[in-house]
Design a protein around this motif. Structure first.
Motif, PDB file in Angstrom:
ATOM      1  N   LEU A  69       0.836  -1.204   0.000  1.00  0.00           N
ATOM      2  CA  LEU A  69       0.000   0.000   0.000  1.00  0.00           C
ATOM      3  C   LEU A  69       0.872   1.255   0.000  1.00  0.00           C
ATOM      4  CD1 LEU A  69      -2.976   0.905   0.067  1.00  0.00           C
ATOM      5  CD2 LEU A  69      -2.809   0.975   2.552  1.00  0.00           C
ATOM      6  N   VAL A  70       1.919   1.231   0.809  1.00  0.00           N
ATOM      7  CA  VAL A  70       2.830   2.382   0.858  1.00  0.00           C
ATOM      8  C   VAL A  70       3.543   2.542  -0.484  1.00  0.00           C
ATOM      9  CG1 VAL A  70       4.885   3.323   1.980  1.00  0.00           C
ATOM     10  CG2 VAL A  70       3.143   2.177   3.342  1.00  0.00           C
ATOM     11  N   GLN A  71       4.020   1.418  -1.034  1.00  0.00           N
ATOM     12  CA  GLN A  71       4.693   1.479  -2.339  1.00  0.00           C
ATOM     13  C   GLN A  71       3.756   2.057  -3.393  1.00  0.00           C
ATOM     14  OE1 GLN A  71       5.921  -2.692  -2.601  1.00  0.00           O
ATOM     15  NE2 GLN A  71       8.001  -1.952  -2.936  1.00  0.00           N
ATOM     16  N   TRP A  72       2.498   1.621  -3.353  1.00  0.00           N
ATOM     17  CA  TRP A  72       1.507   2.096  -4.334  1.00  0.00           C
ATOM     18  C   TRP A  72       1.298   3.598  -4.203  1.00  0.00           C
ATOM     19  CZ3 TRP A  72      -3.757   3.796  -3.697  1.00  0.00           C
ATOM     20  CH2 TRP A  72      -4.463   3.889  -4.889  1.00  0.00           C
ATOM     21  N   PHE A  73       1.141   4.067  -2.956  1.00  0.00           N
ATOM     22  CA  PHE A  73       0.967   5.507  -2.730  1.00  0.00           C
ATOM     23  C   PHE A  73       2.172   6.280  -3.239  1.00  0.00           C
ATOM     24  CE2 PHE A  73      -2.546   5.114   0.449  1.00  0.00           C
ATOM     25  CZ  PHE A  73      -3.355   6.079  -0.111  1.00  0.00           C
ATOM     26  N   VAL A  74       3.354   5.786  -2.935  1.00  0.00           N
ATOM     27  CA  VAL A  74       4.573   6.513  -3.312  1.00  0.00           C
ATOM     28  C   VAL A  74       4.703   6.586  -4.833  1.00  0.00           C
ATOM     29  CG1 VAL A  74       7.091   6.406  -3.255  1.00  0.00           C
ATOM     30  CG2 VAL A  74       5.787   6.018  -1.178  1.00  0.00           C
ATOM     31  N   ILE A  75       4.470   5.471  -5.505  1.00  0.00           N
ATOM     32  CA  ILE A  75       4.638   5.467  -6.969  1.00  0.00           C
ATOM     33  C   ILE A  75       3.575   6.332  -7.633  1.00  0.00           C
ATOM     34  CG2 ILE A  75       4.386   3.991  -9.011  1.00  0.00           C
ATOM     35  CD1 ILE A  75       6.042   1.916  -7.475  1.00  0.00           C
ATOM     36  N   LEU A  76       2.329   6.245  -7.155  1.00  0.00           N
ATOM     37  CA  LEU A  76       1.290   7.093  -7.748  1.00  0.00           C
ATOM     38  C   LEU A  76       1.533   8.570  -7.448  1.00  0.00           C
ATOM     39  CD1 LEU A  76      -0.178   4.537  -8.625  1.00  0.00           C
ATOM     40  CD2 LEU A  76      -2.301   5.677  -8.010  1.00  0.00           C
ATOM     41  N   ALA A  77       2.039   8.848  -6.254  1.00  0.00           N
ATOM     42  CA  ALA A  77       2.366  10.241  -5.916  1.00  0.00           C
ATOM     43  C   ALA A  77       3.505  10.739  -6.807  1.00  0.00           C
ATOM     44  CB  ALA A  77       2.757  10.346  -4.449  1.00  0.00           C
ATOM     45  N   PHE A  78       4.470   9.862  -7.056  1.00  0.00           N
ATOM     46  CA  PHE A  78       5.600  10.209  -7.930  1.00  0.00           C
ATOM     47  C   PHE A  78       5.093  10.531  -9.345  1.00  0.00           C
ATOM     48  CE2 PHE A  78       8.913   8.850 -10.925  1.00  0.00           C
ATOM     49  CZ  PHE A  78       9.981   9.618 -10.485  1.00  0.00           C
ATOM     50  N   ILE A  79       4.241   9.638  -9.878  1.00  0.00           N
ATOM     51  CA  ILE A  79       3.714   9.855 -11.235  1.00  0.00           C
ATOM     52  C   ILE A  79       2.840  11.107 -11.265  1.00  0.00           C
ATOM     53  CG2 ILE A  79       2.196   8.884 -13.009  1.00  0.00           C
ATOM     54  CD1 ILE A  79       3.194   6.101 -12.164  1.00  0.00           C
ATOM     55  N   GLY A  80       1.981  11.253 -10.257  1.00  0.00           N
ATOM     56  CA  GLY A  80       1.101  12.425 -10.205  1.00  0.00           C
ATOM     57  C   GLY A  80       1.893  13.717 -10.126  1.00  0.00           C
ATOM     58  N   ALA A  81       2.922  13.720  -9.279  1.00  0.00           N
ATOM     59  CA  ALA A  81       3.744  14.923  -9.143  1.00  0.00           C
ATOM     60  C   ALA A  81       4.441  15.244 -10.460  1.00  0.00           C
ATOM     61  CB  ALA A  81       4.775  14.721  -8.027  1.00  0.00           C
ATOM     62  N   TRP A  82       4.880  14.193 -11.158  1.00  0.00           N
ATOM     63  CA  TRP A  82       5.560  14.405 -12.441  1.00  0.00           C
ATOM     64  C   TRP A  82       4.604  15.035 -13.464  1.00  0.00           C
ATOM     65  CZ3 TRP A  82      10.686  12.421 -12.542  1.00  0.00           C
ATOM     66  CH2 TRP A  82      11.382  12.728 -13.708  1.00  0.00           C
ATOM     67  N   VAL A  83       3.361  14.528 -13.485  1.00  0.00           N
ATOM     68  CA  VAL A  83       2.368  15.069 -14.426  1.00  0.00           C
ATOM     69  C   VAL A  83       2.102  16.544 -14.114  1.00  0.00           C
ATOM     70  CG1 VAL A  83      -0.041  14.898 -15.184  1.00  0.00           C
ATOM     71  CG2 VAL A  83       1.287  12.822 -14.831  1.00  0.00           C
ATOM     72  N   VAL A  84       1.935  16.851 -12.837  1.00  0.00           N
ATOM     73  CA  VAL A  84       1.690  18.253 -12.451  1.00  0.00           C
ATOM     74  C   VAL A  84       2.875  19.120 -12.853  1.00  0.00           C
ATOM     75  CG1 VAL A  84       1.406  19.794 -10.464  1.00  0.00           C
ATOM     76  CG2 VAL A  84       0.105  17.662 -10.586  1.00  0.00           C
ATOM     77  N   MET A  85       4.068  18.587 -12.627  1.00  0.00           N
ATOM     78  CA  MET A  85       5.282  19.334 -12.962  1.00  0.00           C
ATOM     79  C   MET A  85       5.348  19.607 -14.476  1.00  0.00           C
ATOM     80  SD  MET A  85       9.047  18.130 -11.795  1.00  0.00           S
ATOM     81  CE  MET A  85       9.302  16.969 -13.105  1.00  0.00           C
ATOM     82  N   VAL A  86       4.978  18.596 -15.264  1.00  0.00           N
ATOM     83  CA  VAL A  86       5.049  18.742 -16.730  1.00  0.00           C
ATOM     84  C   VAL A  86       4.046  19.783 -17.221  1.00  0.00           C
ATOM     85  CG1 VAL A  86       4.536  17.555 -18.899  1.00  0.00           C
ATOM     86  CG2 VAL A  86       5.950  16.448 -17.181  1.00  0.00           C
ATOM     87  N   TYR A  87       2.831  19.725 -16.685  1.00  0.00           N
ATOM     88  CA  TYR A  87       1.790  20.601 -17.227  1.00  0.00           C
ATOM     89  C   TYR A  87       1.734  21.966 -16.538  1.00  0.00           C
ATOM     90  CZ  TYR A  87       0.107  16.720 -19.985  1.00  0.00           C
ATOM     91  OH  TYR A  87       0.017  15.706 -20.889  1.00  0.00           O
ATOM     92  N   ALA A  88       2.093  22.013 -15.262  1.00  0.00           N
ATOM     93  CA  ALA A  88       1.993  23.290 -14.558  1.00  0.00           C
ATOM     94  C   ALA A  88       3.275  24.102 -14.646  1.00  0.00           C
ATOM     95  CB  ALA A  88       1.641  23.049 -13.094  1.00  0.00           C
ATOM     96  N   GLY A  89       4.365  23.407 -14.847  1.00  0.00           N
ATOM     97  CA  GLY A  89       5.642  24.122 -14.850  1.00  0.00           C
ATOM     98  C   GLY A  89       6.030  24.610 -16.236  1.00  0.00           C
ATOM     99  N   GLN A  90       7.283  24.891 -16.387  1.00  0.00           N
ATOM    100  CA  GLN A  90       7.830  25.341 -17.668  1.00  0.00           C
ATOM    101  C   GLN A  90       7.801  24.175 -18.660  1.00  0.00           C
ATOM    102  OE1 GLN A  90       8.939  28.507 -17.848  1.00  0.00           O
ATOM    103  NE2 GLN A  90       9.770  28.533 -19.914  1.00  0.00           N
ATOM    104  N   THR A  91       7.177  24.387 -19.816  1.00  0.00           N
ATOM    105  CA  THR A  91       7.072  23.302 -20.785  1.00  0.00           C
ATOM    106  C   THR A  91       8.239  23.333 -21.754  1.00  0.00           C
ATOM    107  OG1 THR A  91       4.685  23.377 -20.663  1.00  0.00           O
ATOM    108  CG2 THR A  91       5.622  22.287 -22.563  1.00  0.00           C
ATOM    109  N   LEU A  92       8.818  22.166 -21.951  1.00  0.00           N
ATOM    110  CA  LEU A  92       9.891  22.036 -22.940  1.00  0.00           C
ATOM    111  C   LEU A  92       9.234  21.940 -24.311  1.00  0.00           C
ATOM    112  CD1 LEU A  92      13.019  21.415 -23.176  1.00  0.00           C
ATOM    113  CD2 LEU A  92      12.349  19.033 -23.276  1.00  0.00           C
ATOM    114  N   SER A  93       9.061  23.068 -24.968  1.00  0.00           N
ATOM    115  CA  SER A  93       8.296  23.082 -26.210  1.00  0.00           C
ATOM    116  C   SER A  93       9.213  23.066 -27.429  1.00  0.00           C
ATOM    117  CB  SER A  93       7.419  24.336 -26.243  1.00  0.00           C
ATOM    118  OG  SER A  93       6.676  24.370 -27.409  1.00  0.00           O
ATOM    119  N   PHE A  94       8.735  22.460 -28.504  1.00  0.00           N
ATOM    120  CA  PHE A  94       9.459  22.485 -29.775  1.00  0.00           C
ATOM    121  C   PHE A  94       8.994  23.722 -30.541  1.00  0.00           C
ATOM    122  CE2 PHE A  94      11.492  18.230 -30.407  1.00  0.00           C
ATOM    123  CZ  PHE A  94      11.239  17.746 -29.136  1.00  0.00           C
ATOM    124  N   ALA A  95       9.900  24.624 -30.826  1.00  0.00           N
ATOM    125  CA  ALA A  95       9.509  25.882 -31.449  1.00  0.00           C
ATOM    126  C   ALA A  95       9.241  25.706 -32.940  1.00  0.00           C
ATOM    127  CB  ALA A  95      10.621  26.908 -31.246  1.00  0.00           C
TER     128      ALA A  95
END
Lengths: 184, 264
Positions: A69-95
């Motif tokens: 259960l702890v492993q599941w929470f940690v991995i989902l939190a990791f993936i969720g945080a990554w998604v938020v970081m990708v969409y909310a933060g600075q986007t590496l865009s192809f110009a």
């Protein structure tokens, strides 16, 4: 309760719509970040959960919940945080100019969005499956898993890559995407 | 008439596809003693009584259709094939899922035509009687499960006219005709072939189950020999397809300022 495979497809379609809204050049930037996420998961994977589990409950093993259960929470939190970081933060865009034409642009926007959705959703599902759906303890999942779901979960990115070759394949793919970003 | 047409189509599909495909999937072949579609006549000759097509594995036919569509996509280029794919998706939705609404609309138009042209409309001696005749006329399209032949007709006609015909005028011509040379041409054609293959999958999933009811229409269904042979190459193939699509997308990004504002 909605079957897990339908939920995964719905979430992937949501990513497809996000792709249509954000357009191919930015979504490809998100693909770079998601490939890096896969690389990190392939290298660290479930060890992340064990490390957190050890840090939290080393001194108090009686209060420790199920490791899965702890492993599941940690991995989902990791993936969720990554998604938020990708969409909310600075986007590496192809110009550059996009789309080449309306319809082709729309198709590619959607395809790259679906591809990103497949990476994120299927990876989360794969870890959940591998850990034996530990969220059952919270009543968030009711077995049994359908035969279709068992087949579909095997289509996760890290499942498709042969064992032991994940760092090479993902590293190569990441290098390819970064190279494209540099030459653009 | 429609039933017999569908029956003839089924017979034709069975006659053409059975030799190509080999035989029905053994996993779902009717057990011994079940109807095999043939009976013994009074003179001892075998007489066909029904079409033994239950459970026929049409994955090879699907593969042929997909290959054909991919070849067309290769020739036409991705810009046209993308529109064709969308037309095919829309047609399968409208003609497949929304068939009762489509048939009902066409039947209404047919009654109006019947009243206005066949019964001469308000110029008839008794327009009210003419309207009654038109109302009582048999519907042109069936609403229920006997509509397979009509559905295939509408789908194929729509796809040919809008998907393949109209795109010649509204979409960019193939790369060579635009004066593009070199690697970009090959890339656009290869991606066109991939998008064309998707169109082929849509077409085969719409058409084949209507031609051969209860057939297995899967390009690479689990348990098929093709699936077993190709399964080991699936990851490499998927990675190759993704790389090509990304490469094409990146080459499609033009130079200069973005056409649409890109928020960072």
């Amino acid at each position: 309760m909605i079957p897990v495979e339908y939920m995964s497809v719905i979430l992937m379609i949501v990513f497809g719509f996000v792709g249509m809204a954000r357009k191919f050049p930015r979504e490809l930037g998100a693909t770079v970040a998601y490939t890096a996420m896969l690389f990190a998961l392939a290298v660290f994977g479930e060890r992340l959960g064990r490390i957190v589990y050890g840090l939290l409950y080393r001194g108090n093993p009686e209060a420790a919940p199920d490791l899965a259960l702890v492993q599941w929470f940690v991995i989902l939190a990791f993936i969720g945080a990554w998604v938020v970081m990708v969409y909310a933060g600075q986007t590496l865009s192809f110009a550059g100019k996009w789309p080449p034409n309306a319809v082709t642009g729309l198709v590619f926007d959607m395809l790259i969005g679906l591809f990103n959705g497949w990476i994120v959703v299927w990876t989360a599902w794969q870890y959940t499956h591998r850990l034996g759906y530990p969220q059952q303890a919270l009543g968030w999942f009711v077995p049994p898993l359908s035969e279709r779901a068992s087949r579909w979960v095997a289509l996760a990115p890290l499942e498709l890559i042969p064992d032991g070759q994940e760092p090479w394949v993902l590293g190569g793919f990441l290098a390819f995407l970064v190279f494209l970003r540099v030459v653009r | 008439m429609i039933l017999s047409l569908q029956h003839e189509l089924n017979k034709l599909a069975f006659a053409v596809l059975r030799p190509v495909l080999g035989g029905p999937n053994p996993a779902i072949t009717p057990p011994t003693g079940a109807s095999t579609g043939a009976g013994v006549g009074i003179d001892g000759q075998v007489v066909a009584t029904a079409i033994p097509m239950l459970g026929a594995d049409l994955s090879a036919a699907t593969l042929v259709l997909v290959g054909l569509a991919a070849a067309i996509g290769f020739v036409r280029g991705v810009r046209r094939e993308a529109i064709t794919l969308m037309v095919a998706a829309a047609a399968s939705l409208i003609v497949g899922w929304m068939w009762p609404a489509v048939a009902s609309l066409v039947n209404r138009l047919w009654r109006m035509f019947h009243f206005a042209v066949i019964e001469r409309g308000i110029l008839a001696e008794n327009p009210m009687a003419a309207w009654g005749e038109a109302q009582a006329s048999a519907p042109l399209l069936p609403l229920g499960g006997d509509a397979a032949a009509w559905q295939i007709g509408f789908f194929v006609f729509g796809l040919l006219i809008l998907g393949y015909g109209a795109t010649r005028y509204v979409a960019a011509p193939p790369p060579k005709a635009r004066g593009i040379r070199g690697f970009s041409v090959l890339l656009e054609r290869v991606v066109g072939a991939m998008v064309g293959a998707l169109t082929g999958i849509l077409v085969s999933r719409f058409v084949l189950p209507r031609l051969v009811p209860n057939a297995q229409v899967a390009l690479l269904g689990p348990g098929t020999s093709l699936y077993d042979r190709l399964a080991p190459y699936a990851p490499t193939t998927i990675l190759g397809i993704v790389l090509l699509l990304i490469l094409f997308g990146v080459t499609g990004i033009g130079g200069g300022k973005p056409r649409q504002k890109m928020y960072q």
